[in-house]
Design a protein around this motif. Structure first.
Motif, PDB file in Angstrom:
ATOM      1  N   LEU A  80       0.839  -1.202   0.000  1.00 14.05           N
ATOM      2  CA  LEU A  80       0.000   0.000   0.000  1.00 14.05           C
ATOM      3  C   LEU A  80       0.872   1.250   0.000  1.00 14.05           C
ATOM      4  CD1 LEU A  80      -2.800   1.292   0.168  1.00 14.05           C
ATOM      5  CD2 LEU A  80      -2.629   1.180   2.648  1.00 14.05           C
ATOM      6  N   ASP A  81       1.969   1.203   0.738  1.00 17.11           N
ATOM      7  CA  ASP A  81       2.886   2.338   0.803  1.00 17.11           C
ATOM      8  C   ASP A  81       3.481   2.635  -0.580  1.00 17.11           C
ATOM      9  OD1 ASP A  81       4.205   4.395   2.052  1.00 17.11           O
ATOM     10  OD2 ASP A  81       5.701   3.147   3.043  1.00 17.11           O
ATOM     11  N   LEU A  82       3.803   1.588  -1.309  1.00 14.13           N
ATOM     12  CA  LEU A  82       4.427   1.766  -2.623  1.00 14.13           C
ATOM     13  C   LEU A  82       3.428   2.164  -3.707  1.00 14.13           C
ATOM     14  CD1 LEU A  82       6.963  -1.197  -2.706  1.00 14.13           C
ATOM     15  CD2 LEU A  82       7.534   1.200  -3.086  1.00 14.13           C
ATOM     16  N   PHE A  83       2.264   1.511  -3.716  1.00 16.75           N
ATOM     17  CA  PHE A  83       1.335   1.696  -4.836  1.00 16.75           C
ATOM     18  C   PHE A  83       0.138   2.582  -4.516  1.00 16.75           C
ATOM     19  CE2 PHE A  83       3.701  -2.142  -5.848  1.00 16.75           C
ATOM     20  CZ  PHE A  83       3.973  -1.980  -7.186  1.00 16.75           C
ATOM     21  N   GLY A  84      -0.033   2.961  -3.262  1.00 14.43           N
ATOM     22  CA  GLY A  84      -1.141   3.843  -2.914  1.00 14.43           C
ATOM     23  C   GLY A  84      -2.476   3.145  -3.066  1.00 14.43           C
ATOM     24  N   GLY A  85      -3.550   3.954  -3.095  1.00 17.53           N
ATOM     25  CA  GLY A  85      -4.841   3.328  -3.316  1.00 17.53           C
ATOM     26  C   GLY A  85      -6.051   4.071  -2.803  1.00 17.53           C
ATOM     27  N   ARG A 141      -3.917   9.405  -1.253  1.00 16.73           N
ATOM     28  CA  ARG A 141      -2.777   8.583  -0.844  1.00 16.73           C
ATOM     29  C   ARG A 141      -2.088   8.037  -2.087  1.00 16.73           C
ATOM     30  NH1 ARG A 141      -1.264   6.012   3.846  1.00 16.73           N
ATOM     31  NH2 ARG A 141      -3.178   6.693   4.862  1.00 16.73           N
ATOM     32  N   PRO A 142      -1.232   8.838  -2.727  1.00 21.20           N
ATOM     33  CA  PRO A 142      -0.529   8.347  -3.924  1.00 21.20           C
ATOM     34  C   PRO A 142       0.551   7.346  -3.551  1.00 21.20           C
ATOM     35  CG  PRO A 142       0.309  10.509  -3.324  1.00 21.20           C
ATOM     36  CD  PRO A 142      -0.833  10.216  -2.380  1.00 21.20           C
ATOM     37  N   PRO A 173      14.717   2.225   2.783  1.00 18.96           N
ATOM     38  CA  PRO A 173      15.569   1.055   2.546  1.00 18.96           C
ATOM     39  C   PRO A 173      14.780  -0.215   2.239  1.00 18.96           C
ATOM     40  CG  PRO A 173      15.652   1.751   4.856  1.00 18.96           C
ATOM     41  CD  PRO A 173      14.979   2.837   4.107  1.00 18.96           C
ATOM     42  N   GLU A 174      13.593  -0.368   2.862  1.00 18.60           N
ATOM     43  CA  GLU A 174      12.804  -1.568   2.588  1.00 18.60           C
ATOM     44  C   GLU A 174      12.274  -1.582   1.162  1.00 18.60           C
ATOM     45  OE1 GLU A 174      10.020   1.098   5.182  1.00 18.60           O
ATOM     46  OE2 GLU A 174      12.175   0.702   4.903  1.00 18.60           O
ATOM     47  N   PHE A 175      12.057  -0.401   0.572  1.00 11.56           N
ATOM     48  CA  PHE A 175      11.639  -0.342  -0.826  1.00 11.56           C
ATOM     49  C   PHE A 175      12.732  -0.908  -1.739  1.00 11.56           C
ATOM     50  CE2 PHE A 175       8.748   3.646  -0.169  1.00 11.56           C
ATOM     51  CZ  PHE A 175       7.861   2.862   0.543  1.00 11.56           C
ATOM     52  N   VAL A 176      13.972  -0.542  -1.455  1.00 15.85           N
ATOM     53  CA  VAL A 176      15.085  -1.000  -2.277  1.00 15.85           C
ATOM     54  C   VAL A 176      15.232  -2.516  -2.172  1.00 15.85           C
ATOM     55  CG1 VAL A 176      17.557  -0.803  -2.729  1.00 15.85           C
ATOM     56  CG2 VAL A 176      16.263   1.210  -1.983  1.00 15.85           C
ATOM     57  N   ALA A 177      15.167  -3.028  -0.943  1.00 16.28           N
ATOM     58  CA  ALA A 177      15.306  -4.471  -0.752  1.00 16.28           C
ATOM     59  C   ALA A 177      14.182  -5.223  -1.448  1.00 16.28           C
ATOM     60  CB  ALA A 177      15.309  -4.793   0.744  1.00 16.28           C
ATOM     61  N   LEU A 178      12.961  -4.699  -1.367  1.00 13.67           N
ATOM     62  CA  LEU A 178      11.834  -5.359  -2.014  1.00 13.67           C
ATOM     63  C   LEU A 178      11.984  -5.335  -3.529  1.00 13.67           C
ATOM     64  CD1 LEU A 178       9.144  -6.784  -1.838  1.00 13.67           C
ATOM     65  CD2 LEU A 178       8.015  -4.543  -1.666  1.00 13.67           C
ATOM     66  N   LEU A 179      12.472  -4.225  -4.074  1.00 13.05           N
ATOM     67  CA  LEU A 179      12.706  -4.149  -5.515  1.00 13.05           C
ATOM     68  C   LEU A 179      13.739  -5.176  -5.956  1.00 13.05           C
ATOM     69  CD1 LEU A 179      12.310  -2.771  -8.266  1.00 13.05           C
ATOM     70  CD2 LEU A 179      14.058  -1.098  -7.594  1.00 13.05           C
ATOM     71  N   VAL A 180      14.828  -5.287  -5.208  1.00  9.25           N
ATOM     72  CA  VAL A 180      15.888  -6.248  -5.555  1.00  9.25           C
ATOM     73  C   VAL A 180      15.345  -7.672  -5.527  1.00  9.25           C
ATOM     74  CG1 VAL A 180      18.084  -7.233  -4.807  1.00  9.25           C
ATOM     75  CG2 VAL A 180      17.751  -4.753  -4.740  1.00  9.25           C
ATOM     76  N   TRP A 228      14.129  -0.142 -17.672  1.00  8.93           N
ATOM     77  CA  TRP A 228      12.930   0.509 -17.150  1.00  8.93           C
ATOM     78  C   TRP A 228      13.365   1.406 -16.002  1.00  8.93           C
ATOM     79  CZ3 TRP A 228       8.637  -2.219 -13.872  1.00  8.93           C
ATOM     80  CH2 TRP A 228       7.526  -1.379 -13.775  1.00  8.93           C
ATOM     81  N   HIS A 229      12.966   2.669 -16.071  1.00  2.85           N
ATOM     82  CA  HIS A 229      13.382   3.666 -15.089  1.00  2.85           C
ATOM     83  C   HIS A 229      12.334   3.770 -13.985  1.00  2.85           C
ATOM     84  CE1 HIS A 229      14.686   8.134 -14.318  1.00  2.85           C
ATOM     85  NE2 HIS A 229      14.994   7.318 -13.324  1.00  2.85           N
ATOM     86  N   LEU A 230      12.754   3.485 -12.762  1.00  7.95           N
ATOM     87  CA  LEU A 230      11.893   3.593 -11.586  1.00  7.95           C
ATOM     88  C   LEU A 230      12.490   4.590 -10.607  1.00  7.95           C
ATOM     89  CD1 LEU A 230      11.346  -0.223 -10.925  1.00  7.95           C
ATOM     90  CD2 LEU A 230       9.742   1.310 -12.049  1.00  7.95           C
ATOM     91  N   SER A 231      11.634   5.247  -9.840  1.00  7.54           N
ATOM     92  CA  SER A 231      12.133   6.135  -8.789  1.00  7.54           C
ATOM     93  C   SER A 231      11.144   6.141  -7.632  1.00  7.54           C
ATOM     94  CB  SER A 231      12.360   7.554  -9.316  1.00  7.54           C
ATOM     95  OG  SER A 231      11.163   8.107  -9.826  1.00  7.54           O
TER      96      SER A 231
END
Length: 286
Positions: free
Chosen positions: A116-121, A125-126, A197-204, A188-191
């Motif tokens: 939810l934090d990453l994709f909103g909804g 809450r973007p 830090p948890e976003f980076v680990a989840l992406l990896v 693919w460019h993401l930002s």
């Protein structure tokens, strides 16, 4: 390791023999221009854009599965009161590793689960992950990988659905046209709006998961996943690379330098463990 040392920008390398995007492909040329569009003509060099909708769904599917593999449920992408096509589908999803959308929010200032934090909804809450479309070109020298572009060759595929009766001699019943990109190679460019830090680990972990499960139906990319489309080799480009090293990744005539190999070790041994620890703490806290 501080996250601000690598910044909020990340690039995912994508390679695929064929992509058929369910949300369509935008081309830089009008197909009906003077009636001279011929998909079989090698001189008909057409570039365009792969929209981020299917890309985003592919990424989210992978992220959901990674979080579920950590033993936690994730936000369902649909509302509990939505009109689903199949009876009880929402309840079945809840039993398969999801929770009701927004059920992870305890109070107004809460971030909820990591999905939810990453994709909103909800209304204001973007999501915190920005997914850009991929611009592709058949001319390799025109591709700027630092802007999240790719080499790719647009083609329109025609398929005839034919009669199965012998006396019909395979007479076509209908024709189906598909827009496709072949021999895709780029990034693919993401930002992240708010790097964590948890976003980076989840992406990896997600990119590794999607690469390992690239032939699984749910983890293939695009809308035509039953005839070889959407099988994608993917990997995260090391965020520690400088621009000249980043460009070297896509240079088919060059390999990694010793300095790039050292940065790979630094990323794996010093940066990533701290990010993975943050992800483990985040999913346990939900």
């Amino acid at each position: 390791m501080a996250l601000d040392e690598i910044g909020p920008e990340f690039f995912v390398r994508l390679r695929s023999d064929l992509l058929v995007i369910g949300d369509s492909i935008l081309t830089d040329r009008h197909h009906a221009s003077n009636g001279n569009y011929d998909p079989k003509d090698p001189q008909n060099q057409i570039g365009g854009i792969i929209p981020s909708f299917s890309l985003s769904g592919w990424l989210r599917h992978g992220m959901e599965r990674v979080v579920q593999n950590h033993g936690e449920t994730v936000c369902h992408p649909g509302e509990a009161n939505a009109n689903f096509r199949k009876d009880d589908i929402y309840d079945r999803d809840l039993n398969a590793g999801y929770h009701e959308k927004g059920a992870c929010l305890d109070e107004d200032g809460d971030d909820g689960c990591v999905i939810l934090d990453l994709f909103g909804g909800f209304g204001n809450r973007p999501g915190k992950v920005m997914r850009r479309p991929i611009q592709f070109s058949p001319v390799r020298s025109s591709v700027d990988y630092t802007r999240g572009q790719a080499e790719g060759h647009y083609r329109r595929i025609n398929r005839d659905v034919v009669s199965r009766n012998e006396e019909d001699n395979r007479e076509p019943l209908r024709n189906a046209e598909l827009d496709a990109v072949g021999n895709l190679d780029g990034c693919w460019h993401l930002s992240f709006r708010e790097p964590k830090p948890e976003f980076v680990a989840l992406l990896v972990e997600t990119i590794d998961f999607l690469d390992a499960h690239q032939t699984d139906f749910m983890h293939q990319l695009g809308g035509a996943r039953n005839f070889g489309g959407g099988i994608v080799d993917c990997n995260l480009v090391n965020p520690l690379y400088e621009e000249h090293e980043f460009r070297r990744v896509f240079d088919r005539g060059k390999g990694k330098t010793q300095k790039m190999k050292e940065k790979d070790e630094t990323w794996e041994q010093e940066y990533l463990p701290a990010f993975q620890e943050a992800l483990a703490e985040r999913v346990v806290d939900v």
